[in-house]
Enzyme design. Structure first.
Site: not given
Ligand code: BJW
Ligand code: ZN
Length: 258
Positions: A72, A75, A107, A110, A125, A153, A195, A222
């Protein structure tokens, strides 16, 4: 997408936006790619030989918090050196047009939408700037300076973690509810640079199609079609830093026609 197809799609998108009273935007890593912030799924998914899931998950944290802080801090340093791109600025111009009827759900962690001037931003997020105390739960903006690999802290000396939502963790309920409300109430949902595979964020897209007598129009921006494309009424395929300014330019021009 040919130049002609893009031109037609831009005209359609402009018409939908011109008529819209409420607009909601969902952004992902792609919107920041042209600023120099790596996306998640296009790269090899590794950071210095570690899988991203190992350094950005509760399991990774329990195994090796110092490694997670190194990740982190790197990042945070990357983001300290980048600037918003024309795509971010175009979204800020849109907020100026719609005012309180414009909500940007991101999401991304940054902070580049806020840096570009958007104010009604929901960082579902979390944020790289924020830490959370494991003892007193205080959330604080610590800027983007490196924090070392075991920060404490300032209030209670408890251990700090990044205030980021990792896989399997719940999103902040208040922020998430506001995002659902904005997506469910909008006339147009603009889905930019994601995505659309991570839930619950991706569920905002079907949410915009439900809950109303007239479903919202979904416009996708996209490089390529994604999981969101089946929901999209209009697809604008190209870099968001090029497409979004063109969209704003056309909207400005359409302001003077009816
Ligand atoms: C361009 C471009 C240009 C490139 N112009 N475009 C239902 C179904 C299935 C699974 C689940 C579900 N519900 C929950 C889940 C589990 C899980 C999940 O979703 N898994 C799937 C992957 C299968 N979700 C979770 O765990 C979430 N929590 C949850 O549901 O908790 C339940 C709960 C309830 C009550 C109590 C306890 C629990 C939490 C999700 C957190 C996601 N965190 C992350 C990591 C953060 C870490 C960090 O940043 O340091 O967040 S994952 C990562 O993916 C990050 C992003 O925000 C997120 C989304 O990714 P994003 O932004 O879409 O990026 P990419 O790389 O995938 O796509 C980039 C796109 O840009 C591409 O399409 C390119 O083509 C495009 N592009 N250049 C325009 N110039
Ligand atoms: Zn504290």
């Amino acid at each position: 997408m040919t130049v002609h197809e893009l031109d037609t799609a831009l005209s359609q998108a402009t018409q939908y936006l011109h008529a819209a009273r409420r607009v909601c935007v969902l952004t992902g890593a792609g919107v920041s790619a042209e600023s120099g912030v790596p996306t998640f799924r296009a790269s090899d998914g590794l950071w210095e030989g570690h899988r991203i899931e190992d350094v950005a998950s509760p399991e990774g944290w329990y195994r090796n918090p110092a490694l997670v802080w190194q990740f982190y801090n790197a990042r945070r340093q990357n983001v300290a050196q980048v600037r918003p791109n024309p795509g971010h600025y175009a979204l800020a111009a849109m907020e100026r047009r719609w005012g309180p009827n414009f909500t940007l759900v991101t999401q991304n962690v940054d902070g580049l939408h806020l840096a570009a001037g958007n104010r009604n931003v929901l960082e579902i997020h979390g944020s790289l700037r924020h830490t959370r105390c494991l003892q007193c739960a205080a959330v604080e903006d610590r800027g983007l300076e490196p924090l070392g690999d075991a920060p404490k802290c300032p209030r209670c000396q408890g251990r700090l973690r990044p205030h980021i939502v990792w896989f399997g963790e719940a999103l902040d309920e208040t922020i998430w509810q506001r995002a659902v409300d904005a997506a469910s109430a909008c006339d147009v949902l603009l889905v930019v640079g994601t995505s659309a595979v991570v839930y619950p964020a991706a569920s905002l897209i079907p949410a915009a199609k439900r809950h109303r007598s007239i479903p919202a129009t979904v416009i996708e921006v996209n490089l390529t079609p994604t999981e969101a494309s089946d929901w999209a009424d209009v697809g604008l395929y190209g870099p968001s830093g090029v497409i979004l300014p063109q969209l704003v330019q056309r909207l400005e021009a359409s302001r003077f026609s009816s």
